[in-house]
Design a protein around this motif. Structure first.
Motif, PDB file in Angstrom:
ATOM      1  N   ARG A 313      10.273  11.192  -5.281  1.00 49.54           N
ATOM      2  CA  ARG A 313      10.257  10.615  -4.083  1.00 49.54           C
ATOM      3  C   ARG A 313       9.311   9.302  -4.237  1.00 49.54           C
ATOM      4  NH1 ARG A 313      10.728  14.328   1.056  1.00 49.54           N
ATOM      5  NH2 ARG A 313      10.083  12.227   1.795  1.00 49.54           N
ATOM      6  N   GLU A 314       8.412   9.117  -5.237  1.00 43.10           N
ATOM      7  CA  GLU A 314       7.597   8.371  -5.124  1.00 43.10           C
ATOM      8  C   GLU A 314       6.940   7.885  -6.444  1.00 43.10           C
ATOM      9  OE1 GLU A 314       3.538   9.620  -3.557  1.00 43.10           O
ATOM     10  OE2 GLU A 314       4.139  11.575  -4.286  1.00 43.10           O
ATOM     11  N   GLU A 315       6.600   6.672  -6.727  1.00 44.72           N
ATOM     12  CA  GLU A 315       5.841   6.041  -7.841  1.00 44.72           C
ATOM     13  C   GLU A 315       4.353   5.241  -7.433  1.00 44.72           C
ATOM     14  OE1 GLU A 315       6.423   2.992 -11.369  1.00 44.72           O
ATOM     15  OE2 GLU A 315       7.878   2.735  -9.589  1.00 44.72           O
ATOM     16  N   ARG A 316       3.518   5.937  -7.692  1.00 44.25           N
ATOM     17  CA  ARG A 316       2.132   5.482  -7.459  1.00 44.25           C
ATOM     18  C   ARG A 316       1.651   4.312  -8.197  1.00 44.25           C
ATOM     19  NH1 ARG A 316      -0.555  11.600  -8.148  1.00 44.25           N
ATOM     20  NH2 ARG A 316       0.890  12.506  -6.587  1.00 44.25           N
ATOM     21  N   VAL A 317       0.639   3.673  -7.546  1.00 42.08           N
ATOM     22  CA  VAL A 317       0.000   2.532  -7.996  1.00 42.08           C
ATOM     23  C   VAL A 317      -1.443   2.944  -8.100  1.00 42.08           C
ATOM     24  CG1 VAL A 317      -0.867   0.071  -7.507  1.00 42.08           C
ATOM     25  CG2 VAL A 317       1.631   0.722  -7.193  1.00 42.08           C
ATOM     26  N   ALA A 318      -2.042   3.097  -9.360  1.00 40.58           N
ATOM     27  CA  ALA A 318      -3.415   3.414  -9.510  1.00 40.58           C
ATOM     28  C   ALA A 318      -4.323   2.109  -8.941  1.00 40.58           C
ATOM     29  CB  ALA A 318      -3.938   3.808 -11.021  1.00 40.58           C
ATOM     30  N   LEU A 319      -5.369   2.416  -8.306  1.00 42.81           N
ATOM     31  CA  LEU A 319      -6.478   1.650  -7.766  1.00 42.81           C
ATOM     32  C   LEU A 319      -7.668   1.856  -8.481  1.00 42.81           C
ATOM     33  CD1 LEU A 319      -5.470   1.785  -4.116  1.00 42.81           C
ATOM     34  CD2 LEU A 319      -4.642   0.143  -5.827  1.00 42.81           C
ATOM     35  N   ARG A 371      -6.426   4.853   8.822  1.00 44.56           N
ATOM     36  CA  ARG A 371      -6.409   3.448   8.637  1.00 44.56           C
ATOM     37  C   ARG A 371      -6.654   3.246   7.300  1.00 44.56           C
ATOM     38  NH1 ARG A 371      -6.096  -1.182  11.241  1.00 44.56           N
ATOM     39  NH2 ARG A 371      -6.840  -2.960  10.448  1.00 44.56           N
ATOM     40  N   VAL A 372      -5.688   2.616   6.457  1.00 41.98           N
ATOM     41  CA  VAL A 372      -5.482   2.262   5.241  1.00 41.98           C
ATOM     42  C   VAL A 372      -5.794   0.701   5.033  1.00 41.98           C
ATOM     43  CG1 VAL A 372      -4.339   2.005   3.126  1.00 41.98           C
ATOM     44  CG2 VAL A 372      -3.992   4.111   4.747  1.00 41.98           C
ATOM     45  N   GLU A 373      -6.822   0.505   4.168  1.00 41.36           N
ATOM     46  CA  GLU A 373      -7.282  -1.046   3.879  1.00 41.36           C
ATOM     47  C   GLU A 373      -7.219  -1.363   2.509  1.00 41.36           C
ATOM     48  OE1 GLU A 373     -11.263  -1.856   5.430  1.00 41.36           O
ATOM     49  OE2 GLU A 373     -10.944  -0.638   7.257  1.00 41.36           O
ATOM     50  N   LEU A 374      -6.316  -2.117   2.197  1.00 41.98           N
ATOM     51  CA  LEU A 374      -6.139  -2.798   0.822  1.00 41.98           C
ATOM     52  C   LEU A 374      -6.219  -4.079   0.846  1.00 41.98           C
ATOM     53  CD1 LEU A 374      -2.627  -1.227   0.412  1.00 41.98           C
ATOM     54  CD2 LEU A 374      -4.623  -0.070  -0.475  1.00 41.98           C
ATOM     55  N   PRO A 375      -6.506  -4.692  -0.151  1.00 45.82           N
ATOM     56  CA  PRO A 375      -6.835  -6.283  -0.403  1.00 45.82           C
ATOM     57  C   PRO A 375      -5.653  -7.165   0.382  1.00 45.82           C
ATOM     58  CG  PRO A 375      -7.336  -5.450  -2.265  1.00 45.82           C
ATOM     59  CD  PRO A 375      -6.676  -4.275  -1.720  1.00 45.82           C
ATOM     60  N   ALA A 404       8.147  -2.045   9.249  1.00 44.70           N
ATOM     61  CA  ALA A 404       7.423  -3.212   9.087  1.00 44.70           C
ATOM     62  C   ALA A 404       6.370  -2.719   8.195  1.00 44.70           C
ATOM     63  CB  ALA A 404       7.165  -3.732  10.300  1.00 44.70           C
ATOM     64  N   ALA A 405       5.520  -2.006   8.388  1.00 41.09           N
ATOM     65  CA  ALA A 405       4.148  -1.584   7.484  1.00 41.09           C
ATOM     66  C   ALA A 405       4.894  -1.016   6.156  1.00 41.09           C
ATOM     67  CB  ALA A 405       3.484  -0.306   8.190  1.00 41.09           C
ATOM     68  N   ALA A 406       5.857  -0.628   6.065  1.00 39.34           N
ATOM     69  CA  ALA A 406       6.437  -0.212   4.725  1.00 39.34           C
ATOM     70  C   ALA A 406       6.731  -1.504   3.915  1.00 39.34           C
ATOM     71  CB  ALA A 406       7.509   0.790   4.746  1.00 39.34           C
ATOM     72  N   GLY A 407       7.479  -2.394   4.729  1.00 37.38           N
ATOM     73  CA  GLY A 407       7.458  -3.476   3.772  1.00 37.38           C
ATOM     74  C   GLY A 407       6.174  -4.319   3.596  1.00 37.38           C
ATOM     75  N   GLN A 408       5.315  -4.325   4.305  1.00 38.36           N
ATOM     76  CA  GLN A 408       4.076  -5.046   3.993  1.00 38.36           C
ATOM     77  C   GLN A 408       3.516  -4.241   2.622  1.00 38.36           C
ATOM     78  OE1 GLN A 408       2.210  -5.053   7.674  1.00 38.36           O
ATOM     79  NE2 GLN A 408       2.812  -7.310   7.805  1.00 38.36           N
ATOM     80  N   LEU A 409       3.536  -2.977   2.688  1.00 36.45           N
ATOM     81  CA  LEU A 409       3.013  -2.090   1.930  1.00 36.45           C
ATOM     82  C   LEU A 409       3.563  -2.181   0.395  1.00 36.45           C
ATOM     83  CD1 LEU A 409       0.994   0.123   0.763  1.00 36.45           C
ATOM     84  CD2 LEU A 409       2.311   1.915   1.803  1.00 36.45           C
ATOM     85  N   GLN A 410       4.911  -2.295   0.448  1.00 33.19           N
ATOM     86  CA  GLN A 410       5.578  -2.623  -0.781  1.00 33.19           C
ATOM     87  C   GLN A 410       5.132  -3.989  -1.547  1.00 33.19           C
ATOM     88  OE1 GLN A 410       9.622  -2.813   0.949  1.00 33.19           O
ATOM     89  NE2 GLN A 410      10.083  -0.759  -0.172  1.00 33.19           N
ATOM     90  N   LEU A 411       5.005  -4.896  -0.870  1.00 29.96           N
ATOM     91  CA  LEU A 411       4.486  -6.194  -1.336  1.00 29.96           C
ATOM     92  C   LEU A 411       3.064  -6.285  -1.693  1.00 29.96           C
ATOM     93  CD1 LEU A 411       5.771  -8.859   1.428  1.00 29.96           C
ATOM     94  CD2 LEU A 411       7.023  -7.780  -0.897  1.00 29.96           C
ATOM     95  N   ALA A 412       2.090  -5.437  -1.117  1.00 29.64           N
ATOM     96  CA  ALA A 412       1.060  -5.157  -1.658  1.00 29.64           C
ATOM     97  C   ALA A 412       1.044  -4.228  -2.874  1.00 29.64           C
ATOM     98  CB  ALA A 412       0.133  -4.490  -0.407  1.00 29.64           C
ATOM     99  N   MET A 413       1.693  -3.069  -2.947  1.00 32.89           N
ATOM    100  CA  MET A 413       1.751  -2.610  -4.172  1.00 32.89           C
ATOM    101  C   MET A 413       2.014  -3.474  -5.642  1.00 32.89           C
ATOM    102  SD  MET A 413       3.598   0.873  -2.755  1.00 32.89           S
ATOM    103  CE  MET A 413       3.759   1.619  -4.364  1.00 32.89           C
TER     104      MET A 413
END
Length: 836
Positions: A313-319, A371-375, A404-413
């Motif tokens: 189901r997923e692929e993570r981005v390490a931070l 609340r999730v805060e990413l750059p 909409a949030a999922a689309g923005q999260l995809q771009l951020a990832m």
């Protein structure tokens, strides 16, 4: 009896699917009922197309369905017919099959069963479900599952949703050959309650963890991890370090020495570490010996074996600690508001660094006010629950994330992944066009269409990229300050995206095509409209064809497909409105006021409008035959919509691979792509499709799918191309009916008024009617299509081949002349974009 024969006749007119069983053969064959003729006190049924080799004279039985009733009829002998068809003589009326236990048949959607077949060593398999009930299901398998085989950990999935968990036992396995000649097995499976303890991970049947020992494959994967700069996790005892691999150097026939840039001091005394990494959607872990340490750097020598791990189901981005990513949540019991550093994120969840106070967290605990805060991105989460707390990391599963949030999260990832990729700024279209032009990737006819409506193309390109719709995604890679690699994808159908406009200037460009495609796939398949991915590949792109061919030979056929096409082009004739059934009848009516030169298949010219000549439309050959057919009433042209859409689906099934049929949305209820039309309209853009049927003597002989899209949705104009599907070519001997359909493709109006029209025709079909309508051959191509459940195999294949392929490309581009030419092209693109 008369009623049964009438049902058989109607099934033939509707191209009803049928299953043919030849006496003495275990193999079942999929075909369609095509025609019914009287024959010396009986009847003859034409089956077309006939799968496999020419039929032998034998008795046979046909199973089919009409009005929800299962019928069968037996007869013989079976005799070959023209154009790959066959005739079966019958002397009795069809009879009803006994009713079987109720089963649910998935409607216009792929439902799959994921399982481990015991004692077969296949690992975890994923196959389409034909139907399912309380006590059993049928699935299509490319591998014969012997009767009695136990299917452990069986999960039935609709999209990503689990609809059934069970254990299965194969009752019988029947060989089956589809219309396109594809062999498979229809397996009947009895279902029982799921086992209390999962059997996954047993040595005899590896499921999600697969050991890789093949030296060439291990080398390819390890070199690829360095080439793409993969983010990795180093496990040193109980300690975890985040690191990023750097490109290696040396002989690619040997294991690479890995250089890791770490985010923490490296004074640890450990001599061996475990490395965890991901590549193209596949996870890998292996042990490596520490060769040396320096500030912020570790040198590792990996072992010649690794373990491949797949998460469905997923692929993570390490931070890393410097990413500035954090999460705030409220404990549901004591109301404490806590803030923690994020260590990874995916579309399905995230992980944060657990502290001593987090002993109050346990699996299943819901979290409030998350609340999730990413750059560059912050969003609130409607639903979140703790999944696991292990080794100082608390994993949280997300639910209810908006589109909409999922689309923005995809771009951020993509931005956070550390790869040399950028999400394309839609306002930078001119630079992208200059890049494609410098590499000569646009055909002259396609450039003509670009020049005709460049302002509208810029506007459409930007609108399609905007959120929250996100109907198009483009990634680019830069080299020496300019765009040097690009990949674009657009939502073209209700559940399908199309890859287009792919280019890489040189193998020296850090953002290679595999990286671009992998990132785009991750952005698409998580969406509700991302069930299928497809792409047209020109025959000149030999490396792409070779890659797809290699994958097809090593993958599950039910999740991928390919069909060859010929692309035809014609200069745009004077456009007229798309004809309606009444328009066509008016052309043929004895008292109708028709133009002096009847336009076959088109409406009469408006008052005062000059009718184009045959020379202007390039339709001299066969024009009189087509016009005469229309006037005589022998040929009709009608929209196929509503209940007639099933004819389009069945016509497509005769000529195209079944996965290609689904990827293009050629299924009843989806022909007009209503969801896609609505989504693009919300963004102020046009996208649509309609189907036209050409009948001769009341029988369907051809189908034209006429698509259109606003300028900018496809720089090549191919989203406004038509698809011509001959149905019964033997009943259109002079080709005039098919020519009428081709004329409609050349003359119906399109957004942006492109100067050149395009038409796709399956390669095996007769081209004479298309040429008679004024089209010229533009080239050959292949349509490749994938279902998202088959992407795990595709990722595994890409990661296994990547190191070898990349080494060949680097060797090919090692000469100074090729490197300088690529650098000059990139510099030219940069200078042109700056001037603009």
């Amino acid at each position: 009896m008369k009623d049964s024969v009438a049902k058989l006749a109607r099934a033939c007119e509707e191209l009803a699917p049928a299953v043919l069983t030849i006496e003495g053969e275990e193999l079942r064959r999929a075909t369609q009922l095509d025609a019914l003729r009287g024959d010396d006190g009986g009847w003859r049924v034409r089956l077309g197309p006939f799968p496999g080799d020419a039929p032998r004279a034998a008795r046979a039985t046909i199973d089919f369905a009409v009005d929800g009733q299962d019928l069968f009829v037996s007869g013989g002998p079976l005799q070959p017919g023209p154009h790959g068809t066959a005739w079966l003589a019958i002397r009795e009326a069809p009879r009803a099959r006994p009713a079987r236990a109720f089963r649910v048949v998935p409607s216009n959607e792929t439902v799959v069963a994921v399982y481990v077949a015991e004692q077969l060593g296949l690992g975890r398999s994923c196959q389409p479900v034909v139907d399912i009930g309380l006590r059993g299901l049928r699935l299509v398998s490319s591998v014969d599952l012997p009767a009695g085989t136990r299917l452990r950990d069986l999960v039935v999935l609709r999209r990503e949703e689990v609809v059934r968990r069970a254990e299965g036992t194969v009752l019988r396995s029947t060989p089956f050959e589809g219309v396109g000649g594809r062999r498979a097995y229809w397996c009947s499976v009895a279902l029982s309650a799921p086992a209390a303890v999962s059997g996954a991970g047993r040595d005899d049947d590896p499921a999600d963890d697969c050991a890789v020992h093949d030296p060439e494959r291990v080398r390819a994967i390890l070199w690829a991890l360095g080439d793409v700069g993969a983010a990795v996790t180093l496990r040193l005892g109980g300690e975890r370090l985040q690191a990023r691999l750097q490109p290696g150097r040396g002989n690619r026939a040997e294991l690479p020495e890995l250089a890791c840039a770490v985010d923490a001091p490296t004074g640890t005394p450990y001599a061996v570490v475990q490395v965890q990494a991901e590549l193209f959607g596949s996870g890998y872990r292996f042990h490596a010996r520490v060769l040396g340490r320096a500030p912020g750097l570790m040198r590792l020598q990996p072992e010649a074996a690794l373990v491949e791990v797949h998460r469905r189901r997923e692929e993570r981005v390490a931070l890393g600690p410097d990413a500035g990513a954090r999460v705030t949540y409220r404990h549901p019991l004591d109301g404490r508001l806590e803030t923690r550093r994020l260590v990874d994120v995916s579309l399905r969840g995230f992980g944060f660094a657990a502290e001593s106070a987090d002993d109050a967290l346990w699996p299943g605990l819901p979290l409030d006010a998350v609340r999730v805060e990413l750059p560059g991105l912050a969003f609130d989460v409607a639903g979140a629950a703790v999944r696991a707390v292990v080794d100082g990391r608390c994993g949280v599963e997300l639910t209810g994330l908006s589109e909409a949030a999922a689309g923005q999260l995809q771009l951020a990832m993509v931005r956070l992944n550390g790869q040399p990729l950028e999400v394309h700024d839609a306002r930078e279209l001119d630079a992208l066009l200059a890049f494609h032009g410098a590499l000569g990737l646009l055909e002259p006819s396609m450039e003509q269409n670009l020049e005709a409506s460049l302002p509208a193309i810029r506007d459409g390109w930007q609108r399609a990229h905007e959120l929250p719709e996100g109907l198009m995604r483009t990634l680019v890679g830069r080299w020496r300050g300019a765009i040097a690699a690009s990949q674009n994808a657009v939502r073209a159908y209700d559940t399908g995206w199309v890859f287009q406009h792919s280019a890489v200037a040189s193998s020296s460009v850090p953002a290679h095509s595999g990286m671009l495609q992998g990132a785009l796939i991750q952005m698409i398949v998580a969406r509700g409209d991302g069930e299928y991915l497809s792409t047209f590949v020109n025959d000149e792109a030999k490396s792409h064809h070779a890659g797809f061919a290699a994958f097809f030979n090593a993958s599950t056929p039910e999740h991928r497909g390919g069909t060859r096409f010929v692309l035809w082009a014609a200069p745009a004739a004077p456009a007229v409105p798309a004809p309606t059934a009444s328009d066509v009848r008016a052309l043929k009516s004895p008292g109708a006021a028709a133009p002096a030169t009847p336009r076959a298949g088109l409406t009469p010219c408006a008052a005062g409008e000059r009718a184009p000549t045959d020379a202007e439309t390039g339709t001299e050959a066969g024009a009189s035959a087509a016009a005469a057919a229309l006037e005589a009433g022998d040929v009709t042209l009608d929209r196929l919509e509503g209940c007639d859409e099933i004819l389009v689906e069945r016509a497509a099934t005769r000529l195209l691979d079944p996965v290609c049929v689904a990827a293009l949305g050629l299924q009843a209820g989806r022909i007009g792509i209503p969801g896609t039309r609505t989504a693009f309209a919300a963004a102020g853009l046009e996208r649509g499709r309609e189907a036209w049927g050409v009948r001769r003597g009341g029988r369907l002989v051809a189908v034209l799918l006429r698509e259109w899209a606003s300028p900018g949705l496809s720089l090549s104009s191919l989203l406004s191309a038509g698809i011509l599907l001959p149905v019964r070519p033997e009943e259109d001997a002079d080709g005039s009916a098919r020519r009428i359909a081709a004329q409609l493709a050349a003359r119906a109006p399109l957004p942006g008024e492109p100067r050149v029209r395009f038409l796709f025709v399956p390669e095996a079909c007769d081209a004479a009617p298309v040429e008679a309508a004024g089209f010229t051959r533009a080239g050959s191509c292949a349509l490749y299509a994938f279902h998202r459940h088959g992407l795990r195999e595709y990722y595994r294949h890409v990661s296994s081949r990547y190191g070898v392929v990349h080494a060949r490309l680097r060797a090919r581009s090692a000469s100074p002349r090729r490197a300088n030419a690529a650098a000059a092209a990139a510099a030219a693109v940069m200078s042109e974009s700056e001037a603009a």
